[in-house]
Design a protein around this motif. Structure first.
Motif, mmCIF file in Angstrom:
data_model
loop_
_atom_site.group_PDB
_atom_site.id
_atom_site.type_symbol
_atom_site.label_atom_id
_atom_site.label_comp_id
_atom_site.label_asym_id
_atom_site.label_seq_id
_atom_site.Cartn_x
_atom_site.Cartn_y
_atom_site.Cartn_z
ATOM 1 N N TYR A 1 0.752 -1.056 0.092
ATOM 2 C CA TYR A 1 0.358 0.126 0.348
ATOM 3 C C TYR A 1 1.213 1.155 -0.026
ATOM 4 C CZ TYR A 1 -3.668 -3.023 1.671
ATOM 5 O OH TYR A 1 -5.044 -3.734 1.557
ATOM 6 N N CYS B 1 -1.942 2.475 12.140
ATOM 7 C CA CYS B 1 -3.285 2.020 11.027
ATOM 8 C C CYS B 1 -3.970 2.026 12.691
ATOM 9 C CB CYS B 1 -3.128 0.941 11.243
ATOM 10 S SG CYS B 1 -3.723 -0.110 11.111
ATOM 11 N N MET C 1 -7.246 0.935 13.128
ATOM 12 C CA MET C 1 -7.418 0.242 13.361
ATOM 13 C C MET C 1 -6.653 -0.556 14.996
ATOM 14 S SD MET C 1 -9.319 -3.087 11.553
ATOM 15 C CE MET C 1 -7.506 -4.244 10.255
ATOM 16 N N CYS D 1 -11.545 -1.214 9.091
ATOM 17 C CA CYS D 1 -10.410 -0.676 9.063
ATOM 18 C C CYS D 1 -11.170 0.428 7.900
ATOM 19 C CB CYS D 1 -9.708 -1.608 8.044
ATOM 20 S SG CYS D 1 -8.337 -0.255 6.137
ATOM 21 N N HIS E 1 -11.579 -0.133 3.472
ATOM 22 C CA HIS E 1 -12.318 -1.404 3.129
ATOM 23 C C HIS E 1 -13.589 -1.080 3.803
ATOM 24 C CE1 HIS E 1 -7.998 -2.893 2.754
ATOM 25 N NE2 HIS E 1 -8.907 -3.488 1.910
ATOM 26 N N GLU F 1 -11.094 -8.204 4.979
ATOM 27 C CA GLU F 1 -11.124 -6.056 6.057
ATOM 28 C C GLU F 1 -12.569 -5.791 5.310
ATOM 29 O OE1 GLU F 1 -8.108 -3.967 6.280
ATOM 30 O OE2 GLU F 1 -6.385 -5.166 7.247
ATOM 31 N N CYS G 1 -5.463 4.668 1.466
ATOM 32 C CA CYS G 1 -5.067 5.050 3.072
ATOM 33 C C CYS G 1 -3.790 5.953 3.347
ATOM 34 C CB CYS G 1 -4.185 3.299 3.323
ATOM 35 S SG CYS G 1 -3.964 3.391 4.644
ATOM 36 N N MET H 1 -0.196 4.998 5.213
ATOM 37 C CA MET H 1 0.885 4.116 4.412
ATOM 38 C C MET H 1 1.411 5.213 2.925
ATOM 39 S SD MET H 1 1.267 0.617 5.111
ATOM 40 C CE MET H 1 0.266 -0.650 5.102
HETATM 41 FE FE1 SF4 Z 1 -5.121 0.092 8.773
HETATM 42 FE FE2 SF4 Z 1 -4.716 1.527 6.457
HETATM 43 FE FE3 SF4 Z 1 -4.248 -1.834 6.238
HETATM 44 FE FE4 SF4 Z 1 -6.494 0.135 7.288
HETATM 45 S S1 SF4 Z 1 -5.276 0.505 4.905
HETATM 46 S S2 SF4 Z 1 -5.873 -1.241 7.958
HETATM 47 S S3 SF4 Z 1 -6.149 1.978 7.982
HETATM 48 S S4 SF4 Z 1 -3.400 0.125 7.307
#
Ligand code: SF4
Ligand code: 13P
Length: 307
Positions: A28, A88, A90, A174, A177, A202, A262, A265
């Motif tokens: 990502y 992140c 989550m 997340c 997602h 996710e 994201c 990322m």
């Molecule tokens: Fe976490 Fe980003 Fe992965 Fe979603 S896409 S779980 S926010 S790292």
């Protein structure tokens, strides 16, 4: 790449040689960061690489739980995280008090912790999983009662495959997602009726029910490469498109909307990779007591995944 980017890449390569450093990158992160990474992969693959490398320094181009996991698994190495704000959300969406409460309520409880979690949550869990090994690992556990943290969607997906177990879910998610709705998917499929839909677990269960394939980022990329189909609808963060387009110039990939991004990322850039490597910034530190507790479920994951 721009001239400026090429200059930074040359600096990074030189610093890597001087410091015996490797760069691990998640699918990502930005295209140009994936391009310079020595290893690009999903969470499981990158945690395996982190345990096996001979390098002295690991620069982890991913969100903070990934850099922390690399340090937990390989404490002898210097682990540098290019941006400590790349976190992140989550990973924080569960709490120790609820874990303790569940342990009191169910005698035969396994606390299964998605790797997208803080070290503190890991330290209170029995085993970690990633999206690529969760089904296998939970099915290998002798426990009937499973408290799955922090991601409710991944938990519900695994539970749908293991009806013999009793799952307790935790309301973590997340945002990337979860923002993909059934309506988005149905609309996209209507516009492109012959696409094969590839989804990350996710996603919401009703979205997953529409998918032709469900898997980790790495598994989704492999599916697109190894299947004859020419058109794919991608239900995950769109960073995966960089590898997919490189590997399949004759195939077409579609998104379901504009929210598959994201921001955490994308905080990792060529500049901050260069800076942490050059100035030894943002080193991940853990106390040995904390490391032992938080690493135990990660080691258990590697052991069960290898069975
Ligand atoms: Fe976490 Fe980003 Fe992965 Fe979603 S896409 S779980 S926010 S790292
Ligand atoms: P993977 O383990 O599939 O790479 O997923 C990591 C992640 O953050 C998904 O949002």
């Amino acid at each position: 790449m721009t001239q400026e980017q090429e200059k930074i890449v040359a600096e990074i390569k030189q610093l890597q040689k001087e410091k015996n450093a490797i760069i691990l990158g998640h699918y990502y992160v930005r295209d140009e960061v994936q391009e310079i990474a020595d290893y690009v992969g999903d969470s499981y693959y990158l945690s395996q690489v982190a345990t096996e490398t001979d390098a002295d320094v690991i620069v982890f181009a991913g969100v903070s739980f990934m850099a922390e996991s690399a340090k937990l698994l390989n404490p002898e190495k210097t682990v540098l995280h290019p941006d400590t704000l790349s976190d992140c959300p989550m990973a924080h969406m569960a709490d120790v008090a609820t874990i303790e409460k569940m342990r009191q309520e169910y005698e035969d409880l396994a606390v299964v912790c998605y790797i997208n979690s803080t070290g503190e949550l890991k330290a209170h869990s029995d085993v970690c999983v990633t999206s690529s090994n969760a089904l296998k690992i939970v099915s290998l556990l002798p426990n009937k009662n499973i408290f799955f943290i922090p991601d409710e969607n991944l938990g519900r997906y695994i539970a749908s495959k293991l009806p013999e177990k009793h799952f307790i879910f935790n309301p973590g998610y997340c945002h990337v997602h979860k923002s993909i709705t059934l309506e988005n998917v149905l609309e996209a499929k209507k516009a492109k009726p012959n696409v094969k839909m590839l989804a990350h677990p996710e996603c919401r269960l009703e979205v997953l029910e529409q998918a032709d394939f469900i898997g980790s980022t790495k598994a989704i990329i492999e599916y697109a490469r190894t299947h004859e189909d020419k058109e794919f609808l991608i239900c995950t963060e769109l960073g995966v498109l960089y590898q997919m387009r490189k590997e399949n110039p004759d195939k077409n990939f579609y998104s379901v909307g504009h929210r598959q991004y994201c921001p955490n990322m994308k905080r990792i850039t060529l500049e901050n990779v260069r800076d942490v490597l050059r100035d030894n910034l943002n080193e991940v530190f853990v106390t040995e007591e904390f490391r032992k507790a938080a690493n135990a479920p990660l080691e258990k994951m590697l052991e069960l995944a290898a069975k």
